[in-house]
Scaffold this motif. Structure first.
Motif, mmCIF file in Angstrom:
data_model
loop_
_atom_site.group_PDB
_atom_site.id
_atom_site.type_symbol
_atom_site.label_atom_id
_atom_site.label_comp_id
_atom_site.label_asym_id
_atom_site.label_seq_id
_atom_site.Cartn_x
_atom_site.Cartn_y
_atom_site.Cartn_z
ATOM 1 N N PHE A 103 -12.139 24.527 -26.197
ATOM 2 C CA PHE A 103 -11.020 25.222 -25.550
ATOM 3 C C PHE A 103 -10.144 25.915 -26.587
ATOM 4 N N GLU A 104 -9.909 25.268 -27.728
ATOM 5 C CA GLU A 104 -9.121 25.899 -28.782
ATOM 6 C C GLU A 104 -9.788 27.194 -29.263
ATOM 7 N N THR A 105 -11.110 27.193 -29.335
ATOM 8 C CA THR A 105 -11.841 28.361 -29.830
ATOM 9 C C THR A 105 -11.951 29.463 -28.777
ATOM 10 N N ASN A 106 -12.432 29.110 -27.596
ATOM 11 C CA ASN A 106 -12.757 30.114 -26.575
ATOM 12 C C ASN A 106 -11.560 30.574 -25.759
ATOM 13 N N GLY A 142 -7.631 30.278 -28.916
ATOM 14 C CA GLY A 142 -7.829 31.180 -30.045
ATOM 15 C C GLY A 142 -7.744 32.641 -29.633
ATOM 16 N N VAL A 143 -8.335 32.967 -28.499
ATOM 17 C CA VAL A 143 -8.275 34.346 -27.986
ATOM 18 C C VAL A 143 -6.831 34.735 -27.680
ATOM 19 N N GLN A 150 2.726 51.368 -30.380
ATOM 20 C CA GLN A 150 1.950 52.613 -30.242
ATOM 21 C C GLN A 150 2.028 53.188 -28.825
ATOM 22 N N LYS A 151 2.405 52.315 -27.863
ATOM 23 C CA LYS A 151 2.349 52.649 -26.432
ATOM 24 C C LYS A 151 0.920 52.950 -25.982
ATOM 25 N N SER A 152 -0.025 52.271 -26.625
ATOM 26 C CA SER A 152 -1.437 52.430 -26.252
ATOM 27 C C SER A 152 -2.249 51.297 -26.862
ATOM 28 N N GLY A 153 -3.404 51.047 -26.256
ATOM 29 C CA GLY A 153 -4.301 50.017 -26.782
ATOM 30 C C GLY A 153 -5.236 49.524 -25.702
ATOM 31 N N LEU A 154 -6.323 48.942 -26.144
ATOM 32 C CA LEU A 154 -7.315 48.374 -25.235
ATOM 33 C C LEU A 154 -7.732 47.015 -25.770
ATOM 34 N N ILE A 155 -7.664 46.002 -24.932
ATOM 35 C CA ILE A 155 -8.144 44.666 -25.291
ATOM 36 C C ILE A 155 -9.321 44.327 -24.393
ATOM 37 N N ILE A 156 -10.434 43.943 -25.015
ATOM 38 C CA ILE A 156 -11.639 43.546 -24.290
ATOM 39 C C ILE A 156 -11.942 42.095 -24.636
ATOM 40 N N ASN A 157 -11.871 41.227 -23.647
ATOM 41 C CA ASN A 157 -12.198 39.820 -23.845
ATOM 42 C C ASN A 157 -13.623 39.567 -23.375
ATOM 43 N N ILE A 158 -14.441 39.014 -24.256
ATOM 44 C CA ILE A 158 -15.820 38.688 -23.906
ATOM 45 C C ILE A 158 -15.827 37.297 -23.273
ATOM 46 N N THR A 159 -16.192 37.235 -22.007
ATOM 47 C CA THR A 159 -16.223 35.954 -21.304
ATOM 48 C C THR A 159 -17.691 35.557 -21.103
ATOM 49 N N ALA A 205 -15.860 26.417 -18.000
ATOM 50 C CA ALA A 205 -14.420 26.271 -17.762
ATOM 51 C C ALA A 205 -13.603 27.102 -18.747
ATOM 52 N N THR A 206 -14.011 27.140 -20.010
ATOM 53 C CA THR A 206 -13.257 27.935 -21.002
ATOM 54 C C THR A 206 -13.313 29.416 -20.652
ATOM 55 N N LYS A 207 -14.474 29.881 -20.230
ATOM 56 C CA LYS A 207 -14.630 31.307 -19.931
ATOM 57 C C LYS A 207 -13.963 31.677 -18.612
ATOM 58 N N SER A 208 -13.997 30.764 -17.649
ATOM 59 C CA SER A 208 -13.305 30.994 -16.387
ATOM 60 C C SER A 208 -11.799 31.100 -16.611
ATOM 61 N N ALA A 209 -11.268 30.223 -17.439
ATOM 62 C CA ALA A 209 -9.838 30.258 -17.754
ATOM 63 C C ALA A 209 -9.465 31.587 -18.406
ATOM 64 N N LEU A 210 -10.316 32.068 -19.294
ATOM 65 C CA LEU A 210 -10.032 33.332 -19.976
ATOM 66 C C LEU A 210 -10.083 34.511 -19.007
ATOM 67 N N GLU A 211 -10.998 34.462 -18.042
ATOM 68 C CA GLU A 211 -11.066 35.520 -17.024
ATOM 69 C C GLU A 211 -9.733 35.626 -16.286
ATOM 70 N N ILE A 212 -9.168 34.495 -15.877
ATOM 71 C CA ILE A 212 -7.927 34.490 -15.106
ATOM 72 C C ILE A 212 -6.750 34.966 -15.957
ATOM 73 N N VAL A 213 -6.676 34.508 -17.204
ATOM 74 C CA VAL A 213 -5.597 34.947 -18.086
ATOM 75 C C VAL A 213 -5.700 36.450 -18.347
ATOM 76 N N THR A 214 -6.919 36.952 -18.473
ATOM 77 C CA THR A 214 -7.115 38.395 -18.681
ATOM 78 C C THR A 214 -6.509 39.185 -17.526
ATOM 79 N N GLU A 215 -6.721 38.709 -16.295
ATOM 80 C CA GLU A 215 -6.134 39.380 -15.131
ATOM 81 C C GLU A 215 -4.609 39.418 -15.242
ATOM 82 N N ALA A 216 -4.014 38.304 -15.652
ATOM 83 C CA ALA A 216 -2.558 38.221 -15.751
ATOM 84 C C ALA A 216 -2.014 39.136 -16.848
ATOM 85 N N VAL A 217 -2.639 39.078 -18.035
ATOM 86 C CA VAL A 217 -2.172 39.896 -19.154
ATOM 87 C C VAL A 217 -2.309 41.386 -18.821
#
Length: 267
Positions: free
Chosen positions: A98-101, A104-105, A119-128, A144-156
């Motif tokens: 969990f700390e890594t996946n 850490g992300v 910059q008022k610009s940027g793209l973040i791509i999270n590999i799940t 579970a680690t990747k599912s959690a990251l998917e949900i946080v990505t939606e929020a961010v």
């Protein structure tokens, strides 16, 4: 000016394929590795970064900004696998994955976002992972680690949109990489109640990776997303059945879907 791209976990596998592909497309690519001195023959910059050590994250981003004065794309690819029955997997190893996946992300995003807001610009791509869309036997902790990251990505994605920053995730299926070698495998204990099924599933997982898709397919998809003005939040890259399994999970009763998964994994 060429866009500046930071890719974590770029010394091998999918990360290496993405970094090499983007460098050939004339992006200014900075890949990261915990031990960059052990990697040779690259067409991109490889710098030290360990997602478990915040000081190395901040140092890597500071180094890039000192050199380039901008950071246009962050690709969070670094991660680790873990297998084992939940009952028998050491809690310390669960925390490490969990700390890594996941954590850490988040730390890498936290360090990159101030510059992107400036910059008022940027793209973040999270590999799940496609595995993040479902609980899989003996891989539930990784899922579970990747599912959690998917949900946080939606929020961010919603939180930073007003700053001109786009956030997406890309979920790969099985790819022919060395990920199996880097996994934490809970041992197959001689007296384990799960011994037979777990060993069979380990063999099946390794076979899936060995026969997986070429990582170049992931690199091509990442490049396509980077060239898209309004990217989606969720992307899946994998075989037909891998992607179709997500559709089935949405439409089938839970126990029917569970039976399909158990049959597939010979449970």
């Amino acid at each position: 000016m060429s866009k500046v791209v930071l890719i974590t976990g770029a010394s091998s596998g999918i990360g290496h394929a993405i970094a090499t592909f983007l460098a050939n497309k004339n992006y200014k690519v900075y890949g990261t590795s915990r031990k960059p001195d052990n990697v040779n023959s690259l067409n991109f910059n490889l710098i030290p970064l360990d997602v478990l050590k915040k000081d190395t994250i901040e140092a890597a981003i500071s180094f890039i900004l000192e050199k380039e004065q901008q950071l246009d794309v962050l690709i969070n690819n670094a991660g680790m696998g873990i297998t084992g029955p939940v009952e028998e997997t050491p809690t310390a190893e669960i925390r490490t994955v969990f700390e890594t996946n996941f954590f850490g992300v988040i730390e890498v995003m936290k360090s990159a976002l101030p510059q992107m807001r400036k910059q008022k610009s940027g793209l973040i791509i999270n590999i799940t992972s496609i595995a993040g869309y479902m609980g899989l036997p003996f891989r539930g902790l990784y899922s579970a680690t990747k599912s959690a990251l998917e949900i946080v990505t939606e929020a961010v994605s919603m939180e930073v949109k007003e700053f001109g920053i786009q956030v997406v995730n890309v979920a790969p299926g099985d790819f022919a990489t060395n990920i199996a070698a880097g996994r934490y495998h809970t041992p197959v204990f001689e007296n384990s109640a799960y011994k037979k099924k777990y060993q069979e599933n380990l063999n099946l997982m390794d076979a899936h990776v060995s026969s997986g898709m070429n990582p170049l397919k992931m690199a091509e998809k990442i490049h396509e997303i980077m060239e898209t003005k309004q990217p989606k939040v969720h992307y899946k890259v994998g075989g037909f059945m891998e992607k179709f399994s997500i559709v089935l999970k949405r439409v089938l009763p839970d126990r029917v879907y569970e039976k399909i998964i158990m049959n597939h994994y010979k449970m």
